[in-house]
Design a protein around this motif. Structure first.
Motif, short mmCIF file in Angstrom:
data_model
loop_
_atom_site.label_atom_id
_atom_site.label_comp_id
_atom_site.label_asym_id
_atom_site.label_seq_id
_atom_site.Cartn_x
_atom_site.Cartn_y
_atom_site.Cartn_z
N SER A 119 0.82 -1.22 0.00
CA SER A 119 0.00 0.00 0.00
C SER A 119 0.85 1.26 0.00
CB SER A 119 -0.95 0.00 1.21
OG SER A 119 -1.87 -1.07 1.13
N SER A 120 1.86 1.31 0.84
CA SER A 120 2.68 2.52 0.93
C SER A 120 3.48 2.74 -0.35
CB SER A 120 3.63 2.43 2.13
OG SER A 120 4.47 1.28 2.04
N GLU A 121 3.97 1.65 -0.96
CA GLU A 121 4.73 1.78 -2.20
C GLU A 121 3.84 2.25 -3.36
OE1 GLU A 121 6.92 -1.20 0.34
OE2 GLU A 121 4.84 -0.71 -0.17
N TRP A 161 -14.86 -1.62 -5.61
CA TRP A 161 -14.24 -0.87 -4.53
C TRP A 161 -14.17 0.60 -4.97
CZ3 TRP A 161 -11.65 -4.45 -7.52
CH2 TRP A 161 -10.65 -3.97 -8.37
N TYR A 162 -13.80 1.49 -4.05
CA TYR A 162 -13.73 2.90 -4.39
C TYR A 162 -12.33 3.20 -4.94
CZ TYR A 162 -18.13 3.37 -1.92
OH TYR A 162 -19.44 3.24 -1.55
N LEU A 163 -12.25 3.15 -6.26
CA LEU A 163 -10.97 3.31 -6.94
C LEU A 163 -10.39 4.70 -6.68
CD1 LEU A 163 -9.03 1.92 -8.96
CD2 LEU A 163 -10.35 3.00 -10.80
N PHE A 178 -5.75 -2.13 -8.56
CA PHE A 178 -6.31 -2.71 -7.33
C PHE A 178 -5.85 -1.91 -6.12
CE2 PHE A 178 -6.22 -7.04 -9.65
CZ PHE A 178 -7.39 -6.71 -10.32
N TYR A 179 -6.21 -0.64 -6.12
CA TYR A 179 -5.83 0.25 -5.01
C TYR A 179 -6.96 1.25 -4.81
CZ TYR A 179 -3.16 3.49 -2.10
OH TYR A 179 -2.73 4.29 -1.07
N GLY A 180 -7.39 1.41 -3.58
CA GLY A 180 -8.48 2.34 -3.29
C GLY A 180 -9.03 2.08 -1.90
N ARG A 181 -10.31 2.37 -1.73
CA ARG A 181 -10.96 2.20 -0.42
C ARG A 181 -12.00 1.09 -0.52
NH1 ARG A 181 -13.93 6.70 -0.04
NH2 ARG A 181 -13.22 7.55 -2.03
N ALA A 182 -11.94 0.16 0.43
CA ALA A 182 -12.94 -0.90 0.47
C ALA A 182 -14.30 -0.34 0.90
CB ALA A 182 -12.50 -2.01 1.43
N TRP A 183 -14.26 0.71 1.73
CA TRP A 183 -15.48 1.37 2.21
C TRP A 183 -15.41 2.84 1.84
CZ3 TRP A 183 -18.49 -2.45 3.63
CH2 TRP A 183 -17.91 -3.60 4.17
N ARG A 184 -16.57 3.49 1.78
CA ARG A 184 -16.64 4.88 1.32
C ARG A 184 -15.71 5.79 2.13
NH1 ARG A 184 -20.05 7.85 -1.73
NH2 ARG A 184 -21.47 6.07 -1.98
N TRP A 185 -15.68 5.60 3.45
CA TRP A 185 -14.85 6.47 4.29
C TRP A 185 -13.61 5.75 4.81
CZ3 TRP A 185 -20.30 6.34 4.87
CH2 TRP A 185 -20.94 7.47 4.39
N LYS A 187 -9.69 3.92 4.49
CA LYS A 187 -8.37 4.36 4.08
C LYS A 187 -7.99 3.70 2.76
CE LYS A 187 -3.55 4.43 5.64
NZ LYS A 187 -2.61 4.00 6.71
N GLU A 188 -7.36 4.45 1.88
CA GLU A 188 -6.92 3.87 0.61
C GLU A 188 -5.78 2.89 0.86
OE1 GLU A 188 -5.98 6.89 -2.25
OE2 GLU A 188 -8.07 7.04 -2.90
N LYS A 189 -5.89 1.73 0.24
CA LYS A 189 -4.88 0.68 0.43
C LYS A 189 -4.95 -0.29 -0.74
CE LYS A 189 -8.05 -2.20 3.13
NZ LYS A 189 -8.25 -2.92 4.41
#
Length: 236
Positions: A119-121, A161-163, A178-185, A187-189
């Protein structure tokens, strides 16, 4: 399939990300875990919603004869929160038991197993990029047909997911998709793509199911998925 970049417009230099894949045994473990996690979450969510509604209705009907409006609301909310916590704990314990059974099948301890997380990379690659623009995105593809397929893939991802809102290029590895938020609010991961994403790609773009076997999230590029879809469409 490897894309011929000489046929594409000039693209930014592709990002360099660390190796994401784990050992074959652990990858097989995670494949089974993801297969039970998505439907289990959906099922638990539906059941929990039904239970909460039943409890809310029961409490409301019981309380309306004895308490004023604020007491009704307070007791209903307290009951809803309690039932949700109990259900969440039940699901968490049940899911841990299933994961332990699968880990024993492959012969390693679940306590020492962590899913590789880049996620961080990925965030470091995306942060300096411009915001996503449909007009600019279309310019990087060989033809309008490819651009339309790529936009459909992004739309399907956004339904699962929330791209993230940063720019993507044809030579980007799928890890950036494949990076974004699983839920609306949330954290992006890095997202472990749910099963419905692959099913929707197959159904919407006539993508052959066996093609997924040749795809690696860490090395396969967005252009390769698009070219697979374009080839499959022309062969049908």
């Amino acid at each position: 399939m490897s894309s011929d970049w000489s046929k594409y417009p000039l693209l930014p230099k592709p990002p360099q990300l660390p190796q994401w894949r784990d050992t074959p045994e652990r990858e097989a473990y995670w494949a089974e875990v993801c297969a039970i996690e998505t439907p289990a979450e959906k099922k638990s969510g539906c059941i929990a919603a039904i239970l909460l509604w039943i409890v809310f209705t029961a409490v409301l009907l019981f309380s309306i004869r004895q308490y004023d409006f604020w007491n009704i609301c307070g007791s209903a909310i307290a009951t809803l929160v309690f039932v949700w916590i109990v259900w969440y704990l039940f699901f968490w314990v049940w899911f841990c038991i299933l994961k332990r059974k699968i880990s024993k099948k492959y012969g390693f301890s679940i306590r020492k197993l962590n899913r590789p997380d880049l996620s961080s990379e990925i965030a470091a690659v995306l942060i300096p990029r411009p915001d996503f623009s449909e007009t600019e995105f279309r310019k990087y593809w060989q033809n309008p047909e490819q651009a339309a397929i790529a936009e459909k893939i992004l739309k399907i991802a956004n339904q699962s997911w929330y791209l993230h809102k940063k720019m993507l290029y044809p030579n980007d590895p799928l890890l950036l998709l494949f990076y974004g938020r699983a839920w609306r609010w949330g954290k992006e991961k890095m997202i472990v793509a749910p099963e419905e994403f692959f099913i929707d790609v197959e159904d919407s773009l006539n993508f052959f199911e066996e093609n997924w076997d040749a795809i690696s999230t860490g090395t396969t590029t967005l252009s390769e998925i698009v070219e697979y879809c374009q080839l499959d469409t022309s062969n049908r």
